[in-house]
Structures are given as structure tokens and as C-alpha cells.
Design an enzyme around this catalytic site. Structure first.
Site, PDB file in Angstrom:
ATOM      1  N   LYS A 198       0.859  -1.187   0.000  1.00 14.95           N
ATOM      2  CA  LYS A 198       0.000   0.000   0.000  1.00 14.95           C
ATOM      3  C   LYS A 198       0.891   1.230   0.000  1.00 14.95           C
ATOM      4  O   LYS A 198       1.712   1.418   0.895  1.00 14.95           O
ATOM      5  CB  LYS A 198      -0.904  -0.011   1.229  1.00 14.95           C
ATOM      6  CG  LYS A 198      -1.787   1.223   1.323  1.00 14.95           C
ATOM      7  CD  LYS A 198      -2.752   1.145   2.481  1.00 14.95           C
ATOM      8  CE  LYS A 198      -3.559   2.426   2.600  1.00 14.95           C
ATOM      9  NZ  LYS A 198      -4.527   2.352   3.695  1.00 14.95           N
ATOM     10  N   LYS A 251      -2.239  -1.495  -3.889  1.00 13.33           N
ATOM     11  CA  LYS A 251      -3.103  -0.325  -3.824  1.00 13.33           C
ATOM     12  C   LYS A 251      -2.276   0.948  -3.858  1.00 13.33           C
ATOM     13  O   LYS A 251      -1.300   1.035  -3.110  1.00 13.33           O
ATOM     14  CB  LYS A 251      -3.896  -0.398  -2.515  1.00 13.33           C
ATOM     15  CG  LYS A 251      -4.748   0.796  -2.214  1.00 13.33           C
ATOM     16  CD  LYS A 251      -5.315   0.660  -0.848  1.00 13.33           C
ATOM     17  CE  LYS A 251      -6.083   1.919  -0.572  1.00 13.33           C
ATOM     18  NZ  LYS A 251      -6.453   2.058   0.794  1.00 13.33           N
TER      19      LYS A 251
HETATM   20  C1  PBG Z   1      -7.439   3.310   5.657  1.00 12.80           C
HETATM   21  C2  PBG Z   1      -7.661   3.228   4.191  1.00 12.80           C
HETATM   22  C3  PBG Z   1      -7.496   4.219   3.206  1.00 12.80           C
HETATM   23  C4  PBG Z   1      -7.970   3.674   2.009  1.00 12.80           C
HETATM   24  C5  PBG Z   1      -8.392   2.383   2.300  1.00 12.80           C
HETATM   25  N1  PBG Z   1      -8.175   2.120   3.643  1.00 12.80           N
HETATM   26  C6  PBG Z   1      -7.030   5.613   3.297  1.00 12.80           C
HETATM   27  C7  PBG Z   1      -5.654   5.928   3.659  1.00 12.80           C
HETATM   28  O1  PBG Z   1      -4.777   5.057   3.779  1.00 12.80           O
HETATM   29  O2  PBG Z   1      -5.431   7.106   3.860  1.00 12.80           O
HETATM   30  C8  PBG Z   1      -8.041   4.382   0.674  1.00 12.80           C
HETATM   31  C9  PBG Z   1      -9.099   3.882  -0.253  1.00 12.80           C
HETATM   32  C10 PBG Z   1      -9.424   4.779  -1.398  1.00 12.80           C
HETATM   33  O3  PBG Z   1      -8.796   5.825  -1.635  1.00 12.80           O
HETATM   34  O4  PBG Z   1     -10.371   4.437  -2.116  1.00 12.80           O
HETATM   35  N2  PBG Z   1      -6.131   3.275   6.075  1.00 12.80           N
END
Ligand code: PBG
Length: 326
Positions: A198, A251
Site C-alpha cells: 500500500k 493499492k
Molecule cells: C485506511 C484506508 C485508506 C484507504 C483504504 N483504507 C485511506 C488511507 O490510507 O489514507 C483508501 C481507499 C481509497 O482511496 O479508495 N487506512
């Protein structure tokens, strides 16, 4: 093997009709691959739209059931659930509360739609007053003390009936901590889908508006990955697999197709791609201006993720895609 050249080889021969093109298609989209993210908050008949994400709402549990039922009727087999609590604090109490918003909503979903797979996002940022994904000390996000809270959160989701838990916090060692807690509590068969690679991405902007999880100071760069790195992504994924991840996720998706490809090729595990909020917003905005064809661009983007190696596609357009695939 030497390939024949022109004029024996004519690649266009296999493109002469739609049926022939279908016959030789190497990849395809199927409704069974789709996961729909949903955002739960307390209330009744609540359907609160979000500026930056047309078609996405904060929904009360009854409305979540409605939205999930509609998508399920179109063939979507799974939802990914996020929660927006009424109160935030410094230890994310709402994340692991027995009757927290996610726990309540999971129970309702499993009762009313037993065949729908419910995946829960396991993170603390929505529940922390400061909006970070872990316990904060000064300006630091503490790793090890956070693990206990994440493990508790995951176990409380499993206890409520979640079919899969999906940690998205990017703390080191969270998959191991979660696996141990799940096993300890008797949830040996609850799979973990880890947000393994991520990235700290500007593409999450609109999500933070929906989930009300914008960090109140600093950013997430001390725990989420640097967009410059690919080898490190493989190390992150390898660690999560060693710790017990059953499904690994990359992601964002569209700007990270190289990572999806390398992860799938290297490990061969079920691999998920998350087409995040910013990706969705870009398509929606351009389509609303009449600049691109929403349906064609959405399907082409998802097919590119499949081609890269993704088995599972997490997308805010899941219900639309299910309709288009009919
Ligand atoms: C929580 C999380 C996030 C997303 C999914 N889980 C936001 C972040 O890490 O700030 C992003 C999902 C999206 O942008 O559609 N940590």
C-alpha cells in the site's frame, strides 16, 4: 522458435470479427471478481452523498443492506466494509467496540444476505481523533503498541461474522499479530486479505472525505510505501505472506500495474487490486464533462488490472460494472 514474419504472419487475421476476437481473448472480466467498498455510519435511512465521489454515500446499516442486496442481485459476491464512528479518541475504541458501527453492520449483513461475502477493512485511522493508522506519541506513529489494537479489531470483526479481514494500516508485523489473535479466538478459518503493498498516495484524497479519516497532522509516509519503490513492495508482500496473509493486495491499482504484475508473478497468491477513490473520481469527473466514455474507460482500466495479474478487483463501480457485464 523463430516466429514467421509478414506476409505469412498477419495478426489482423484474428481480429476480423467480434466472435473471433472473443475466442482469442487472453483475459476477461467477470462479475465474480468484483468487490464493492461501502461506508457505514450510525442512523436510519441515512444516505449522505460525498462531494468528491459521485455515486458513493455514507450509509446507515439498513441502507448498507439495501445497497449490498442490490449489488448482490447483480452478481457482486463481496463487499468491503468501512466504518465511520460517532466518536473518535486516542485509542480508537470504536474500532474494536463490541457494538461498533462495523460490527453492527456485519451482523445485519450476514443475517439478511448470508451468501454475500463480507470483508472488513481493519484500520484505526477512522477511529483515531488524530486520523493516523496507529497509536501516536508526539509526532511518531508507534508500531508495536498498535498491533494489539489491530488484532483486537480484526477478532471483533470475525466475532461479528466477517468472512475475511483486511488490514490496511501498514504497521510492520500486523498480519502475524492478527493471525495469532484470530487463531487464539477460534477463528482459524477466517482468511486475511492484507493491503500488502500500500503506497502513500495522493489518489486516496476523496476517500478521506468519505471516511472522515484525514490525518490531523503530518502524513502517512512513515508507514505507507514510497511511490518510487518496487523491490520494496515485493519485500512487503513476502513478509505478509510469511506472517499468514491468504490474499495480498496492491493499492492503488492503475498507476501500480507493474507492482501487481510482479507480485502475481513472484508469489502466485490470490492477488487483489484496489482501484481507489482518486481513480474513480478521475473517471467520474472526465465522464461528467463528456470527455471520456465512463463505461468503456472503467472496463478497460479493470481489464488492464486483470492483464497485470489481479484476480480480485475492488472498485467503487462494482455494481455498474456488474450491470455492464450482463
Ligand atoms: C485506511 C484506508 C485508506 C484507504 C483504504 N483504507 C485511506 C488511507 O490510507 O489514507 C483508501 C481507499 C481509497 O482511496 O479508495 N487506512
Amino acid at each position: 522458435m523463430t516466429l514467421p514474419g509478414f506476409p505469412v504472419a498477419r495478426p489482423r487475421r484474428l481480429r476480423t470479427s467480434p466472435t473471433l476476437r472473443r475466442l482469442v481473448a487472453e483475459n476477461s472480466l467477470n462479475v465474480s471478481q468484483l468487490v464493492l467498498p461501502l461506508f457505514a455510519r450510525s442512523g436510519k435511512k441515512l444516505r449522505r452523498p460525498v462531494d468528491a465521489m459521485p455515486g458513493v454515500f455514507q450509509l446507515s446499516p439498513d441502507e448498507i443492506v439495501r445497497e449490498a442486496a442490490a449489488a448482490h442481485a447483480l452478481g457482486v459476491s463481496a463487499v468491503l466494509l468501512f466504518g465511520i464512528p460517532d466518536k473518535k479518541d486516542a485509542k480508537a475504541s470504536g474500532a474494536y467496540a463490541k457494538n461498533g458501527i462495523v460490527q453492527q453492520t456485519v451482523r445485519r449483513l450476514k443475517k439478511e444476505l448470508p451468501s454475500l461475502l463480507v470483508i472488513t477493512d481493519v484500520c484505526l485511522c477512522e477511529y483515531m481523533a488524530h486520523g493516523h493508522c496507529g497509536i501516536v506519541h508526539g509526532a511518531k506513529i508507534l508500531n508495536d503498541p498498535t498491533l494489539k489494537l489491530l488484532a483486537r479489531t480484526a477478532a471483533s470483526h470475525a466475532e461479528a461474522g466477517a468472512d475475511i479481514v483486511a488490514p490496511s494500516d501498514m504497521m510492520d508485523g500486523r498480519v502475524r499479530a492478527i493471525r495469532a489473535e484470530l487463531d487464539n479466538e477460534g477463528f482459524l478459518d477466517t482468511p486475511i486479505m492484507s493491503y500488502a503493498a500500500k503506497f502513500a498516495s495522493a489518489f486516496y484524497g476523496p476517500f478521506r472525505e468519505v471516511a472522515e479519516s484525514t490525518p490531523q497532522f503530518g502524513d502517512r509516509r512513515s508507514y505507507q510505501m514510497d511511490a518510487a519503490n518496487a523491490n520494496e513492495a515485493l519485500r512487503e508482500v513476502a513478509l505478509d505472506i510469511q506472517e499468514g496473509a491468504d490474499i495480498v493486495m496492491v493499492k492503488p491499482a492503475l498507476a501500480y500495474l507493474d507492482i501487481i504484475h510482479r507480485v502475481k508473478t513472484e508469489f502466485g497468491l490470490p492477488t487483489a487490486a484496489y482501484a481507489v477513490s482518486g481513480e474513480h473520481a478521475m473517471i467520474k469527473a472526465a465522464a461528467a464533462n463528456g470527455w471520456i466514455d465512463e463505461r468503456a474507460v472503467t472496463l478497460e482500466s479493470l481489464l488492464a488490472m486483470r492483464r497485470a495479474g489481479a484476480d480480485i478487483l475492488i472498485t467503487y463501480a462494482a455494481a455498474d460494472v456488474a450491470k455492464w457485464l450482463r
